[in-house]
Design a protein around this motif. Structure first.
Motif, short mmCIF file in Angstrom:
data_model
loop_
_atom_site.label_atom_id
_atom_site.label_comp_id
_atom_site.label_asym_id
_atom_site.label_seq_id
_atom_site.Cartn_x
_atom_site.Cartn_y
_atom_site.Cartn_z
N VAL A 142 -30.52 14.97 54.80
CA VAL A 142 -29.31 14.85 53.99
C VAL A 142 -29.14 13.40 53.53
CG1 VAL A 142 -26.80 15.12 53.93
CG2 VAL A 142 -28.20 16.73 55.24
N VAL A 143 -28.93 13.24 52.24
CA VAL A 143 -28.77 11.91 51.63
C VAL A 143 -27.32 11.74 51.20
CG1 VAL A 143 -29.47 10.42 49.72
CG2 VAL A 143 -31.16 11.88 50.86
N GLY A 144 -26.73 10.60 51.54
CA GLY A 144 -25.42 10.25 51.03
C GLY A 144 -25.57 9.31 49.85
N GLY A 145 -25.11 9.74 48.68
CA GLY A 145 -25.24 8.93 47.47
C GLY A 145 -23.88 8.40 47.03
N ILE A 146 -23.70 7.10 47.04
CA ILE A 146 -22.43 6.48 46.68
C ILE A 146 -22.61 5.81 45.32
CG2 ILE A 146 -20.63 4.86 47.35
CD1 ILE A 146 -21.45 5.31 50.26
N ILE A 147 -21.94 6.38 44.30
CA ILE A 147 -22.18 6.05 42.89
C ILE A 147 -21.15 5.03 42.39
CG2 ILE A 147 -22.34 7.02 40.56
CD1 ILE A 147 -24.45 8.18 42.27
N PRO A 148 -21.59 4.00 41.64
CA PRO A 148 -20.65 3.03 41.10
C PRO A 148 -19.97 3.55 39.83
CG PRO A 148 -22.84 2.46 40.37
CD PRO A 148 -22.99 3.67 41.28
N TRP A 149 -18.92 2.84 39.42
CA TRP A 149 -18.18 3.27 38.23
C TRP A 149 -18.76 2.72 36.93
CZ3 TRP A 149 -16.83 -1.18 35.90
CH2 TRP A 149 -16.51 -2.30 36.68
N ASN A 150 -19.66 1.74 37.00
CA ASN A 150 -20.06 1.06 35.77
C ASN A 150 -21.19 1.76 35.02
OD1 ASN A 150 -21.84 0.34 37.89
ND2 ASN A 150 -22.49 -1.48 36.80
N GLY A 151 -21.72 2.86 35.56
CA GLY A 151 -22.75 3.62 34.86
C GLY A 151 -23.05 4.88 35.63
N PRO A 152 -22.06 5.73 35.84
CA PRO A 152 -22.24 6.87 36.75
C PRO A 152 -23.31 7.86 36.32
CG PRO A 152 -20.13 7.01 35.58
CD PRO A 152 -20.69 5.64 35.33
N LEU A 153 -23.42 8.15 35.02
CA LEU A 153 -24.41 9.14 34.57
C LEU A 153 -25.83 8.72 34.93
CD1 LEU A 153 -23.30 10.45 31.06
CD2 LEU A 153 -23.59 11.77 33.16
N PHE A 154 -26.16 7.49 34.62
CA PHE A 154 -27.51 7.01 34.89
C PHE A 154 -27.73 6.81 36.39
CE2 PHE A 154 -30.61 3.48 35.33
CZ PHE A 154 -31.71 4.13 34.80
N SER A 155 -26.71 6.28 37.08
CA SER A 155 -26.86 6.00 38.50
C SER A 155 -27.12 7.27 39.30
CB SER A 155 -25.61 5.30 39.03
OG SER A 155 -25.46 4.02 38.48
N GLN A 156 -26.48 8.36 38.93
CA GLN A 156 -26.67 9.59 39.70
C GLN A 156 -28.09 10.12 39.59
OE1 GLN A 156 -24.48 13.05 38.47
NE2 GLN A 156 -24.85 12.69 36.30
N MET A 157 -28.78 9.79 38.48
CA MET A 157 -30.14 10.30 38.31
C MET A 157 -31.09 9.73 39.35
SD MET A 157 -29.86 12.48 36.14
CE MET A 157 -28.44 12.93 35.18
N HIS A 158 -30.79 8.53 39.84
CA HIS A 158 -31.64 7.92 40.85
C HIS A 158 -31.32 8.44 42.25
CE1 HIS A 158 -34.20 5.20 38.66
NE2 HIS A 158 -33.19 4.88 37.89
N ILE A 159 -30.39 9.37 42.35
CA ILE A 159 -30.17 10.11 43.59
C ILE A 159 -30.60 11.56 43.40
CG2 ILE A 159 -28.45 10.91 45.24
CD1 ILE A 159 -26.93 8.30 44.67
N LEU A 160 -30.10 12.20 42.34
CA LEU A 160 -30.47 13.59 42.09
C LEU A 160 -31.97 13.74 41.93
CD1 LEU A 160 -27.73 14.69 39.51
CD2 LEU A 160 -27.84 15.24 41.95
N GLY A 161 -32.61 12.83 41.20
CA GLY A 161 -34.05 12.94 40.93
C GLY A 161 -34.88 12.99 42.19
N PRO A 162 -34.83 11.96 43.04
CA PRO A 162 -35.66 12.00 44.25
C PRO A 162 -35.22 13.05 45.25
CG PRO A 162 -34.31 10.01 44.20
CD PRO A 162 -34.19 10.64 42.85
#
Length: 496
Positions: A159-179
């Motif tokens: 289980v991975v906990g991904g904590i996403i910033p507000w300054n670029g959420p769409l792109f930032s989430q890809m580096h969690i969802l992808g792997p």
């Protein structure tokens, strides 16, 4: 704005009371409490979010653990790849709507997101789709007596906990969802309380793509509550965090409970170095947008601009002139270059640094004002340039996270290198020169995770991105990131 995707976004916003996404369903928080989120371009209420806390994080982690140990574990690499490809197709189809939600949420100009950002995000998703079939161990020769076959296997960490910033959420989430999807892990994502809408909409697309319940859960809430609970949770195996260095330290402490693996992309005060032989027609806009893109709200912003003294006057004049061509305004307007800062609190913080810069002797050559008039309700600030700054001034040492540049003169290559490295941060850097020897010397000598030469801000998913010193550790992108979501085991088989 009249378009099908604007209508879809409006429909999504029609129910402003967003819930948590746990186990494939929308559910209220355990307490029923909510958080208000505001449109930074107007200062008006945009939506309310469920205030997730420890009990909600517990439920989300339990869901992700069940999925990890259940049906999701039987997905083959080909099936995971196919799911990522289905998600990529839906992401591309709905990208304009997602971008509009992000612009409303955190103020990024819509037009800057629709063109290059779309390609970058899609290329990132497709990269991870390819990696789903590229995971494997190896057979290894050993020196053991008898007939023993030895090999290594790689398995998802859990289980991975991904904590996403507000300054670029769409792109930032890809580096969690992808792997996560490529390796067979599961995830609980905690978006910023100031920019959660695009992440919540993405959860709907994942369901549409066929993702089983529990593989990805989303818990909105405050970092001090939901984020802290996720970082400390004993059943979370890895935490991926992008944010401030101070919060990163707290996550390191929280990870000790069960020895979580960490990937931390933290603060920066990146140097951007301009030599006298640089092509200023390219360097001036490149340096300017290295600071001012996203209204300066980028962790790797090149806010310390080192300029060779012999061209300092010309460069500052040209940089100031360029900054005055940038239109600050409504992020939905097609000709806007810079939108608002994320919040009134962030605006006040940046304005306080402008006061400090003046008090410490910086020469204000451009900008420095909050914008009023038609923009009075939002959190708008002019792109700002200080000249004749020393490397020891507060504005040159501390991360401001706003459109504020400090121009610092230097005389030699050695001076530039020493000044660039005189910081606790080490996230990124830039070099502008036509001399390959100078470029290579700086590339080898700068203490930073990325060195851009005659460009700034380029990121490719196959190459990756990461920090050094107090800018964090771990890698986003490339094989190194995939390996971070896997653990290796040795297998010995006595065949004799």
């Amino acid at each position: 704005m009249n378009s099908p995707w604007a209508t879809t976004a409006a429909n999504f916003l029609a129910d402003p009371n967003k819930q948590l996404f746990i186990d494939g369903k929308w559910v209220p928080s355990a307490t029923g409490e909510r958080i208000e989120t505001f449109n930074p371009s107007t200062g008006q209420l945009l939506a309310t979010l469920a205030r997730g806390q420890k009990a909600d994080v517990d439920a989300a982690v339990a869901s992700s653990r069940r999925a990890f140990q259940g049906h999701w574990s039987s997905f083959t690499p080909a099936q995971r790849q196919q799911l990522i490809m289905q998600f990529a197709e839906l992401f591309e189809k709905n990208f304009e709507e997602l971008t509009l939600l992000e612009s409303l949420d955190m103020g990024a100009p819509l037009m800057t997101r629709l063109r290059p950002a779309k390609n970058t995000a899609l290329q990132t998703i497709l990269y991870y789709a390819a990696q789903a079939r590229n995971i494997g161990g190896e057979t290894v020769s050993n020196s053991l007596p008898g007939k023993v076959t030895s090999m290594t296997l790689k398995a998802p960490v859990g289980v991975v906990g991904g904590i996403i910033p507000w300054n670029g959420p769409l792109f930032s989430q890809m580096h969690i969802l992808g792997p996560v999807l490529a390796t067979g892990c599961t995830a609980v994502i905690k978006p910023s309380e100031e920019a959660s809408l695009a992440i919540l909409r993405t959860a709907e697309l994942l369901v549409e793509a066929g993702l089983p319940p529990g593989v990805v859960n989303v818990v909105t809430g405050f970092g001090s509550e939901a984020g802290a609970a996720l970082a400390a949770h004993p059943d979370v195996n890895r935490v991926a965090f992008t944010g401030s260095t101070g919060t990163g330290r707290e996550i390191i402490k929280a990870s000790a409970g069960n020895m979580k693996r960490l990937q931390l992309e933290l603060g920066g005060k990146s140097p951007d170095i301009v030599f006298a032989d640089a092509d200023l027609d390219k360097a001036v806009p490149g340096v300017a947008m290295g600071v001012f893109s996203n209204s300066g709200q980028i962790c790797f912003a090149g806010t310390r601009i080192f300029v060779e003294r012999k061209i300092q006057a010309e460069f500052v004049e040209r940089l100031g002139a360029y900054s005055r061509t940038l239109k600050v305004g409504d992020p939905l307007a097609p000709d806007t270059n810079l939108g608002p800062l994320i919040s009134r609190r962030q605006l006040d913080r940046v304005l306080s640094y402008l006061d400090i810069g003046r008090q410490e002797g910086g020469e204000l050559v451009a900008g420095g004002r909050r914008l009023g008039g038609d923009l009075a309700g939002g959190y708008y600030l002019e792109p700002t340039i200080f000249s004749n700054v020393s490397n020891t001034m507060t504005i040159a040492r501390e991360e401001i996270f706003g459109p504020v540049a400090s121009v610092i003169p230097f005389d030699t290559v050695e001076d530039a290198l020493a000044l660039a490295n005189a910081t606790e941060y080490g996230l990124a850097s830039g070099v502008w020169t036509t001399n390959i020897d100078t470029a290579l010397k700086l590339a080898h000598g700068i203490e930073a995770g990325t060195v851009w030469v005659n460009c700034y801000g380029l990121v490719d998913p196959a190459v990756g991105f990461g920090g050094y010193k107090e800018s964090g550790y771990g890698w986003k992108g490339g094989q190194a990131q995939i390996d971070g979501y896997l653990y290796q085991k040795a297998v010995y088989i006595n065949v004799g």
